[in-house]
Motif scaffolding. Structure first.
Motif, PDB file in Angstrom:
ATOM      1  N   ILE A   7     -27.216  30.435  45.010  1.00  0.00           N
ATOM      2  CA  ILE A   7     -26.946  29.502  43.526  1.00  0.00           C
ATOM      3  C   ILE A   7     -25.422  30.085  42.964  1.00  0.00           C
ATOM      4  CG2 ILE A   7     -27.796  29.345  41.589  1.00  0.00           C
ATOM      5  CD1 ILE A   7     -31.358  30.200  42.650  1.00  0.00           C
ATOM      6  N   SER A   8     -25.558  29.020  42.903  1.00  0.00           N
ATOM      7  CA  SER A   8     -23.684  28.694  42.087  1.00  0.00           C
ATOM      8  C   SER A   8     -24.410  29.348  40.213  1.00  0.00           C
ATOM      9  CB  SER A   8     -23.407  27.648  41.865  1.00  0.00           C
ATOM     10  OG  SER A   8     -22.140  27.713  40.700  1.00  0.00           O
ATOM     11  N   LYS A   9     -23.154  30.099  40.033  1.00  0.00           N
ATOM     12  CA  LYS A   9     -22.952  30.266  38.816  1.00  0.00           C
ATOM     13  C   LYS A   9     -23.359  29.004  37.918  1.00  0.00           C
ATOM     14  CE  LYS A   9     -18.532  31.536  37.131  1.00  0.00           C
ATOM     15  NZ  LYS A   9     -17.892  32.083  36.678  1.00  0.00           N
ATOM     16  N   ASP A  10     -23.230  27.882  37.993  1.00  0.00           N
ATOM     17  CA  ASP A  10     -23.147  27.338  37.129  1.00  0.00           C
ATOM     18  C   ASP A  10     -23.906  26.081  37.073  1.00  0.00           C
ATOM     19  OD1 ASP A  10     -19.989  28.244  35.800  1.00  0.00           O
ATOM     20  OD2 ASP A  10     -19.423  26.780  37.037  1.00  0.00           O
ATOM     21  N   ALA A  11     -24.531  26.067  37.683  1.00  0.00           N
ATOM     22  CA  ALA A  11     -25.560  25.028  38.929  1.00  0.00           C
ATOM     23  C   ALA A  11     -26.919  25.012  37.894  1.00  0.00           C
ATOM     24  CB  ALA A  11     -26.683  25.764  39.746  1.00  0.00           C
ATOM     25  N   PHE A  12     -27.314  26.355  36.837  1.00  0.00           N
ATOM     26  CA  PHE A  12     -28.743  26.067  36.266  1.00  0.00           C
ATOM     27  C   PHE A  12     -27.905  26.288  34.449  1.00  0.00           C
ATOM     28  CE2 PHE A  12     -30.202  26.276  39.845  1.00  0.00           C
ATOM     29  CZ  PHE A  12     -30.982  25.489  40.333  1.00  0.00           C
ATOM     30  N   ALA A  13     -26.531  25.420  34.247  1.00  0.00           N
ATOM     31  CA  ALA A  13     -26.274  25.844  32.799  1.00  0.00           C
ATOM     32  C   ALA A  13     -27.297  25.491  31.653  1.00  0.00           C
ATOM     33  CB  ALA A  13     -25.495  24.903  32.107  1.00  0.00           C
ATOM     34  N   SER A  14     -27.876  26.208  30.675  1.00  0.00           N
ATOM     35  CA  SER A  14     -28.406  26.629  29.748  1.00  0.00           C
ATOM     36  C   SER A  14     -28.054  25.140  28.570  1.00  0.00           C
ATOM     37  CB  SER A  14     -28.482  27.605  28.865  1.00  0.00           C
ATOM     38  OG  SER A  14     -27.244  27.898  27.885  1.00  0.00           O
ATOM     39  N   SER A  15     -27.223  24.886  28.405  1.00  0.00           N
ATOM     40  CA  SER A  15     -26.731  23.802  27.382  1.00  0.00           C
ATOM     41  C   SER A  15     -25.720  22.414  28.214  1.00  0.00           C
ATOM     42  CB  SER A  15     -25.652  24.651  26.200  1.00  0.00           C
ATOM     43  OG  SER A  15     -24.555  25.232  26.450  1.00  0.00           O
ATOM     44  N   GLY A  16     -25.753  21.821  27.398  1.00  0.00           N
ATOM     45  CA  GLY A  16     -23.687  20.698  27.729  1.00  0.00           C
ATOM     46  C   GLY A  16     -25.350  19.560  29.045  1.00  0.00           C
ATOM     47  N   ASN A  17     -24.647  18.923  29.618  1.00  0.00           N
ATOM     48  CA  ASN A  17     -25.078  17.484  30.825  1.00  0.00           C
ATOM     49  C   ASN A  17     -26.074  18.956  31.717  1.00  0.00           C
ATOM     50  OD1 ASN A  17     -23.662  15.994  29.160  1.00  0.00           O
ATOM     51  ND2 ASN A  17     -22.170  15.492  30.366  1.00  0.00           N
ATOM     52  N   TRP A  18     -26.665  17.611  32.140  1.00  0.00           N
ATOM     53  CA  TRP A  18     -27.638  18.697  33.406  1.00  0.00           C
ATOM     54  C   TRP A  18     -26.988  18.484  34.356  1.00  0.00           C
ATOM     55  CZ3 TRP A  18     -33.046  19.406  33.348  1.00  0.00           C
ATOM     56  CH2 TRP A  18     -33.876  19.621  32.590  1.00  0.00           C
ATOM     57  N   THR A  19     -27.432  19.711  35.292  1.00  0.00           N
ATOM     58  CA  THR A  19     -26.339  19.759  36.557  1.00  0.00           C
ATOM     59  C   THR A  19     -27.286  19.177  37.756  1.00  0.00           C
ATOM     60  OG1 THR A  19     -27.489  21.562  36.670  1.00  0.00           O
ATOM     61  CG2 THR A  19     -25.287  22.024  35.556  1.00  0.00           C
ATOM     62  N   ARG A  20     -26.622  19.323  39.075  1.00  0.00           N
ATOM     63  CA  ARG A  20     -27.263  18.299  39.815  1.00  0.00           C
ATOM     64  C   ARG A  20     -28.625  19.194  40.644  1.00  0.00           C
ATOM     65  NH1 ARG A  20     -25.122  14.807  43.416  1.00  0.00           N
ATOM     66  NH2 ARG A  20     -26.267  15.722  45.157  1.00  0.00           N
ATOM     67  N   GLU A  21     -28.480  20.261  40.354  1.00  0.00           N
ATOM     68  CA  GLU A  21     -29.379  21.643  40.459  1.00  0.00           C
ATOM     69  C   GLU A  21     -30.740  21.060  39.899  1.00  0.00           C
ATOM     70  OE1 GLU A  21     -25.568  22.572  42.533  1.00  0.00           O
ATOM     71  OE2 GLU A  21     -26.607  22.535  40.602  1.00  0.00           O
TER      72      GLU A  21
END
Length: 273
Positions: A7-21
């Protein structure tokens, strides 16, 4: 499952645009959850939101935005929130292009997230199946069988939840008697095996009759009996099926059965006559 992704550290960001994952897992959840349960108070929404590093209300809103892309929702007058992003549309298209790969990828992502946060597996159905397989099989055979069970579980929940766990003909609601019945058989078309629009929620009796081409559907979802069923001398079959001839099935709230799939089934019934 095997092949759990890193799991990439940026895959599940808590804010901003939703990621692909995050968006893939939201769509995966949308497929298997009745629309009326897509709200921030649903324990399943809360549990998944925790894994995605988003709030329950944000996840519920994302699912409602995804719902706005579903023609079945539009036909029912439910437009969702109408704010679907370009990524939402992209993920919608990717699932429709390859249901099997995305279903497996999402289940693997969920497994990796649960392991990362030391959360138990929520899906008791899959957990029980994996335990049974692990006792009797090893290696590649075990991995292949687990994948099949994961895919079958996704299809079953996606279809049955769309019909609110009620047979679309009889109204039977006991889950022990319900089947996610393929319109185009599993063995006949790999590309649509997991497509919820290739499924009907049927009682075990109606599933067996449908699978045996004893009845089919018209393009406007009315029941058409086979010649064999029309002419049967069996009193039980006459009582069970003759009254439903030309009756329109109850349609699901999402992923309405695709007319092309229905036509393939009906043509097969007519050829089998």
């Amino acid at each position: 499952m095997t092949n759990v992704p890193a799991i990439s550290k940026d895959a599940f960001a808590s804010s901003g645009n939703w990621t692909r994952e995050q968006t893939k897992l939201a769509f995966h959840f949308y497929c298997q959850t009745p629309f009326g349960k897509l709200h921030g108070r649903n324990p399943d929404v809360i549990a998944l939101a925790s894994l995605l590093n988003r709030t329950p209300d944000a996840l519920a809103m994302k699912c409602c935005n995804i719902a706005s892309l579903d023609p079945a929702m539009g036909a029912r007058g439910v437009a969702g929130l109408g704010n679907a992003s370009s990524l939402d549309r992209q993920i919608w298209g990717e699932f429709h292009s390859d249901w099997e790969a995305l279903a497996l990828e999402c289940e693997a992502l969920l497994e990796a997230l649960r392991a990362q946060y030391a959360q138990p597996v929520r899906d008791a159905e899959i957990a029980e199946a994996v335990e049974d397989i692990s006792r009797d099989f090893v290696g590649e055979t075990r991995a292949a069988m687990v994948k099949v069970r994961v895919k079958q579980a996704f299809f079953r929940r996606s279809v049955l939840s769309g019909y609110h766990y009620r047979c679309c003909i009889s109204g039977v609601s006991d889950s022990r008697l319900l089947v996610a019945s393929h319109i185009v058989p599993w063995r006949d078309d790999v590309a649509i095996r997991l497509h919820p629009g290739n499924g009907l929620c049927l009682s075990a009796l109606h599933d067996k009759a449908f699978d045996s081409y004893l009845f089919s559907l018209t393009d406007d979802y009315r029941i058409v009996l086979s010649a064999a069923l029309e002419n049967t001398k069996d009193s039980f079959l006459r009582e069970a099926f003759h009254p439903i001839s030309d009756r329109r099935i109850e349609l699901p709230e999402r992923f309405i059965p695709e007319v092309g799939f229905v036509q393939r089934h009906r043509e097969r019934m007519l050829v089998s006559a």
